[in-house]
Enzyme design. Structure first.
Site, PDB file in Angstrom:
ATOM      1  NE  ARG A  88       6.821  -0.619  10.194  1.00  0.00           N
ATOM      2  CZ  ARG A  88       5.673  -0.525   9.527  1.00  0.00           C
ATOM      3  NH1 ARG A  88       5.623   0.183   8.414  1.00  0.00           N
ATOM      4  NH2 ARG A  88       4.584  -1.121   9.951  1.00  0.00           N
TER       5      ARG A  88
ATOM      6  CE  LYS B 181      -1.915  -1.086   3.984  1.00  0.00           C
ATOM      7  NZ  LYS B 181      -1.211  -2.343   4.332  1.00  0.00           N
TER       8      LYS B 181
ATOM      9  NE  ARG C 217       8.098  -2.517   6.142  1.00  0.00           N
ATOM     10  CZ  ARG C 217       6.792  -2.344   6.274  1.00  0.00           C
ATOM     11  NH1 ARG C 217       6.123  -1.644   5.379  1.00  0.00           N
ATOM     12  NH2 ARG C 217       6.153  -2.872   7.285  1.00  0.00           N
TER      13      ARG C 217
ATOM     14  NE  ARG D 260       2.537  -4.976  11.129  1.00  0.00           N
ATOM     15  CZ  ARG D 260       3.570  -4.806  10.292  1.00  0.00           C
ATOM     16  NH1 ARG D 260       4.754  -5.333  10.587  1.00  0.00           N
ATOM     17  NH2 ARG D 260       3.411  -4.112   9.195  1.00  0.00           N
TER      18      ARG D 260
ATOM     19  NE  ARG E 295      -4.121   0.096   9.720  1.00  0.00           N
ATOM     20  CZ  ARG E 295      -2.908  -0.361   9.573  1.00  0.00           C
ATOM     21  NH1 ARG E 295      -2.587  -1.536  10.026  1.00  0.00           N
ATOM     22  NH2 ARG E 295      -1.998   0.347   8.994  1.00  0.00           N
TER      23      ARG E 295
HETATM   24  P1  AP5 Z   1       4.925  -1.554   1.878  1.00  0.00           P
HETATM   25  O1  AP5 Z   1       4.595  -0.747   0.674  1.00  0.00           O
HETATM   26  O2  AP5 Z   1       5.643  -0.865   2.997  1.00  0.00           O
HETATM   27  O3  AP5 Z   1       3.629  -2.322   2.393  1.00  0.00           O
HETATM   28  P2  AP5 Z   1       2.366  -1.796   3.209  1.00  0.00           P
HETATM   29  O4  AP5 Z   1       1.169  -2.456   2.645  1.00  0.00           O
HETATM   30  O5  AP5 Z   1       2.380  -0.294   3.239  1.00  0.00           O
HETATM   31  O6  AP5 Z   1       2.675  -2.451   4.590  1.00  0.00           O
HETATM   32  P3  AP5 Z   1       2.833  -1.879   6.064  1.00  0.00           P
HETATM   33  O7  AP5 Z   1       3.516  -2.946   6.853  1.00  0.00           O
HETATM   34  O8  AP5 Z   1       3.471  -0.522   6.111  1.00  0.00           O
HETATM   35  O9  AP5 Z   1       1.375  -1.755   6.476  1.00  0.00           O
HETATM   36  P4  AP5 Z   1       0.777  -1.906   7.824  1.00  0.00           P
HETATM   37  O10 AP5 Z   1      -0.608  -1.610   7.427  1.00  0.00           O
HETATM   38  O11 AP5 Z   1       0.951  -3.110   8.616  1.00  0.00           O
HETATM   39  O12 AP5 Z   1       1.613  -0.866   8.712  1.00  0.00           O
HETATM   40  P5  AP5 Z   1       1.369   0.663   9.071  1.00  0.00           P
HETATM   41  O13 AP5 Z   1       2.645   1.353   9.010  1.00  0.00           O
HETATM   42  O14 AP5 Z   1       0.206   1.203   8.326  1.00  0.00           O
HETATM   43  O15 AP5 Z   1       5.802  -2.806   1.369  1.00  0.00           O
HETATM   44  C1  AP5 Z   1       6.353  -3.751   2.272  1.00  0.00           C
HETATM   45  C2  AP5 Z   1       7.736  -4.229   1.726  1.00  0.00           C
HETATM   46  O16 AP5 Z   1       7.545  -4.928   0.483  1.00  0.00           O
HETATM   47  C3  AP5 Z   1       8.706  -3.109   1.403  1.00  0.00           C
HETATM   48  O17 AP5 Z   1       9.997  -3.542   1.722  1.00  0.00           O
HETATM   49  C4  AP5 Z   1       8.576  -2.873  -0.089  1.00  0.00           C
HETATM   50  O18 AP5 Z   1       9.777  -2.393  -0.638  1.00  0.00           O
HETATM   51  C5  AP5 Z   1       8.217  -4.274  -0.596  1.00  0.00           C
HETATM   52  N1  AP5 Z   1       7.260  -4.260  -1.701  1.00  0.00           N
HETATM   53  C6  AP5 Z   1       6.144  -3.499  -1.780  1.00  0.00           C
HETATM   54  N2  AP5 Z   1       5.453  -3.786  -2.904  1.00  0.00           N
HETATM   55  C7  AP5 Z   1       6.137  -4.782  -3.536  1.00  0.00           C
HETATM   56  C8  AP5 Z   1       5.927  -5.515  -4.728  1.00  0.00           C
HETATM   57  N3  AP5 Z   1       4.828  -5.322  -5.478  1.00  0.00           N
HETATM   58  N4  AP5 Z   1       6.822  -6.461  -5.071  1.00  0.00           N
HETATM   59  C9  AP5 Z   1       7.892  -6.677  -4.290  1.00  0.00           C
HETATM   60  N5  AP5 Z   1       8.167  -6.019  -3.161  1.00  0.00           N
HETATM   61  C10 AP5 Z   1       7.304  -5.080  -2.761  1.00  0.00           C
HETATM   62  O19 AP5 Z   1       0.877   0.545  10.598  1.00  0.00           O
HETATM   63  C11 AP5 Z   1       1.780   0.232  11.641  1.00  0.00           C
HETATM   64  C12 AP5 Z   1       1.054   0.229  12.976  1.00  0.00           C
HETATM   65  O20 AP5 Z   1       0.480   1.526  13.229  1.00  0.00           O
HETATM   66  C13 AP5 Z   1      -0.135  -0.735  13.088  1.00  0.00           C
HETATM   67  O21 AP5 Z   1       0.268  -2.054  13.421  1.00  0.00           O
HETATM   68  C14 AP5 Z   1      -0.964  -0.075  14.204  1.00  0.00           C
HETATM   69  O22 AP5 Z   1      -0.406  -0.309  15.457  1.00  0.00           O
HETATM   70  C15 AP5 Z   1      -0.806   1.405  13.876  1.00  0.00           C
HETATM   71  N6  AP5 Z   1      -1.852   1.890  12.961  1.00  0.00           N
HETATM   72  C16 AP5 Z   1      -1.693   2.313  11.672  1.00  0.00           C
HETATM   73  N7  AP5 Z   1      -2.864   2.666  11.136  1.00  0.00           N
HETATM   74  C17 AP5 Z   1      -3.805   2.473  12.110  1.00  0.00           C
HETATM   75  C18 AP5 Z   1      -5.218   2.643  12.159  1.00  0.00           C
HETATM   76  N8  AP5 Z   1      -5.908   3.118  11.102  1.00  0.00           N
HETATM   77  N9  AP5 Z   1      -5.854   2.311  13.296  1.00  0.00           N
HETATM   78  C19 AP5 Z   1      -5.195   1.871  14.384  1.00  0.00           C
HETATM   79  N10 AP5 Z   1      -3.853   1.665  14.393  1.00  0.00           N
HETATM   80  C20 AP5 Z   1      -3.159   1.977  13.280  1.00  0.00           C
END
Ligand code: AP5
Length: 220
Positions: free
Chosen positions: A160, A13, A127, A171, A88
């Site tokens: 991270r 994403k 990552r 997660r 979420r």
């Molecule tokens: P990446 O693009 O970083 O993936 P992502 O879907 O953004 O994954 P995240 O882990 O960041 O999402 P998340 O939802 O768990 O975490 P968030 O930070 O929002 O890609 C991942 C890896 O793959 C990278 O290394 C990239 O280079 C590689 N890659 C990407 N696309 C690729 C492809 N097509 N092919 C190959 N490689 C690829 O949330 C973290 C924490 O914050 C949560 O656990 C929670 O505690 C809190 N939080 C965040 N939002 C909320 C909310 N709305 N409500 C409550 N708590 C929240």
């Protein structure tokens, strides 16, 4: 245009949101990034959020909703934006719909990146992020030119805390029990588009561009 990117952790994403916002000048609002910035700066939100984030649990709805509504009101009212990682929970989705309707800026499109478990685990464990500018790498799929060093600004890369295997498992459980239900919520509203998150990032981007072209005749 106002979009939500939905999908499990590691679906790509953030990667797609960065690519698209650079190309189309959309504002990219990632709850994860905003929360991590708050933790880094030791703000009140950051202090409240940290323990949830370290365990891979969701930060409470009241904190996240207030934070995002404030952000949208300040920075995004007159702009095209992508919400990445928000909403979420059903509560967050209903609340944001209600508030955006009042502002007459409803969500137009939700893109769901369907991604397999094996790929998600491989991506998250590999990552690496830049300590300074936040640029995103993968040790195998998208490695930096020099190991451990950011191509863009030369700063150190780090893993991270919640990208350790035990936390990833939690997660994913949290995603399955609290977030996945949003797929049906947005499908019923008629604004959901689905695409595979498993493919190479460039191909996912092409598919995403196709969705936007079809929906709005936007040239990506
Ligand atoms: P990446 O693009 O970083 O993936 P992502 O879907 O953004 O994954 P995240 O882990 O960041 O999402 P998340 O939802 O768990 O975490 P968030 O930070 O929002 O890609 C991942 C890896 O793959 C990278 O290394 C990239 O280079 C590689 N890659 C990407 N696309 C690729 C492809 N097509 N092919 C190959 N490689 C690829 O949330 C973290 C924490 O914050 C949560 O656990 C929670 O505690 C809190 N939080 C965040 N939002 C909320 C909310 N709305 N409500 C409550 N708590 C929240």
């Amino acid at each position: 245009m106002r979009m939500v990117f939905l999908g499990p952790p590691g679906a790509g994403k953030g990667t797609q949101a960065v690519m698209l916002s650079e190309k189309l000048n959309f504002l990219h609002l990632s709850t994860g990034d905003i929360l991590r910035e708050n933790v880094k700066n030791n703000t009140e939100i950051g202090r409240k959020a940290k323990s949830f984030m370290d365990k891979g649990d969701l930060v409470t709805d009241d904190i996240v909703v207030a934070m995002m509504l404030d952000k949208i009101a300040k920075d995004a009212k007159d702009k095209d934006f992508i919400l990445d990682g928000f909403p979420r929970t059903i509560y967050q989705a209903r609340k944001i719909d209600e508030e955006l309707d009042k502002l007459k800026i409803p969500i137009d499109l939700v893109v769901y990146f369907e991604t397999s478990l094996k790929i998600v685990i491989f991506r998250l464990t590999g990552r690496r992020l830049c300590k300074d500018c936040g640029a995103n790498y993968h040790i195998v799929n998208m490695p930096p030119k020099k190991e451990g060093v950011c191509d863009k600004c030369g700063s150190e890369l780090y893993q991270r805390k919640d990208d350790k295997e035990e936390t990833i498992k939690n997660r994913l459980d949290v995603y399955n029990s609290q977030t996945k239900t949003l797929i049906d919520y947005y499908r019923e509203k008629g604004i959901l588009e689905e695409t595979s998150g498993d493919l190479d990032a460039g191909i996912v981007y092409e598919k995403l561009s196709g969705i936007l072209n079809d929906r709005n005749k936007i040239r990506t």
